[in-house]
Motif scaffolding. Sequence first.
Motif, PDB file in Angstrom:
ATOM      1  N   THR A   1       5.743  -1.107   3.226  1.00  0.00           N
ATOM      2  CA  THR A   1       5.635  -2.553   3.333  1.00  0.00           C
ATOM      3  C   THR A   1       4.537  -3.049   2.385  1.00  0.00           C
ATOM      4  OG1 THR A   1       4.011  -2.435   5.113  1.00  0.00           O
ATOM      5  CG2 THR A   1       6.337  -2.479   5.760  1.00  0.00           C
ATOM      6  N   PRO A   2       4.530  -4.324   2.047  1.00  0.00           N
ATOM      7  CA  PRO A   2       3.457  -4.844   1.174  1.00  0.00           C
ATOM      8  C   PRO A   2       2.061  -4.656   1.782  1.00  0.00           C
ATOM      9  CG  PRO A   2       5.260  -6.419   1.287  1.00  0.00           C
ATOM     10  CD  PRO A   2       5.578  -5.321   2.254  1.00  0.00           C
TER      11      PRO A   2
ATOM     12  N   ILE B   1      -3.353   0.901   0.648  1.00  0.00           N
ATOM     13  CA  ILE B   1      -3.523   2.036  -0.270  1.00  0.00           C
ATOM     14  C   ILE B   1      -4.372   1.628  -1.462  1.00  0.00           C
ATOM     15  CG2 ILE B   1      -2.315   3.585  -1.849  1.00  0.00           C
ATOM     16  CD1 ILE B   1      -0.035   3.667   0.167  1.00  0.00           C
ATOM     17  N   ARG B   2      -4.138   0.440  -1.984  1.00  0.00           N
ATOM     18  CA  ARG B   2      -4.932  -0.025  -3.127  1.00  0.00           C
ATOM     19  C   ARG B   2      -6.397  -0.203  -2.752  1.00  0.00           C
ATOM     20  NH1 ARG B   2      -0.526  -4.295  -5.090  1.00  0.00           N
ATOM     21  NH2 ARG B   2       0.751  -2.857  -6.299  1.00  0.00           N
ATOM     22  N   ASN B   3      -6.654  -0.709  -1.536  1.00  0.00           N
ATOM     23  CA  ASN B   3      -8.041  -0.969  -1.125  1.00  0.00           C
ATOM     24  C   ASN B   3      -8.793   0.301  -0.749  1.00  0.00           C
ATOM     25  OD1 ASN B   3      -7.654  -3.688  -1.516  1.00  0.00           O
ATOM     26  ND2 ASN B   3      -7.140  -4.095   0.619  1.00  0.00           N
TER      27      ASN B   3
END
Length: 161
Positions: free
Chosen positions: A34-35, A41-43
């Motif tokens: 999901t977004p 994951i990016r953070n």
Amino acid sequence: MKFMSRERTIMPSAPFERPPICFPDIQLQLIKLTPEQIEDIRNTGWLREAIFKTKPSTTKLEIRAILERVYGMHVESVHTINYLGVKRSVMTNRGRRLLWREDDWKKTYVMFKPMPGMQLPELMQPKDTRPVLEKLRAIMGAGKRAESATPPSRESARLTP
């Protein structure tokens, strides 16, 4: 009668015991994230839960072993759900109906532990998975403490010698 020397029948052994090499036939297909999961994951570079699609014959222990030993992930828990394949029907040009069913599959929810030494924000900390059970334990514990603090009643005093 054929004579064979004992030296020919003894096989030389290896100097060490080698563990067997297994190549399991396990397919783990990651279901689209999901977004919100992609943003996590990016953070943080870490994801708490992932969902996989596998064959129904795959067990929880096999899934955990593959993720831990092959991919080096720290697995906390594995939960699975079996799904039956969807039934499909199509009409042919000659007016016949073709019926078939897609393959059965298993959905696997995998909860991961944070890596050792990894600092997570408070929102990402693993939560208590059983808050109702913890509340009941707190109530039961408080009830037991209250019972032990009260003096014995007259009836219990009569029963004890």
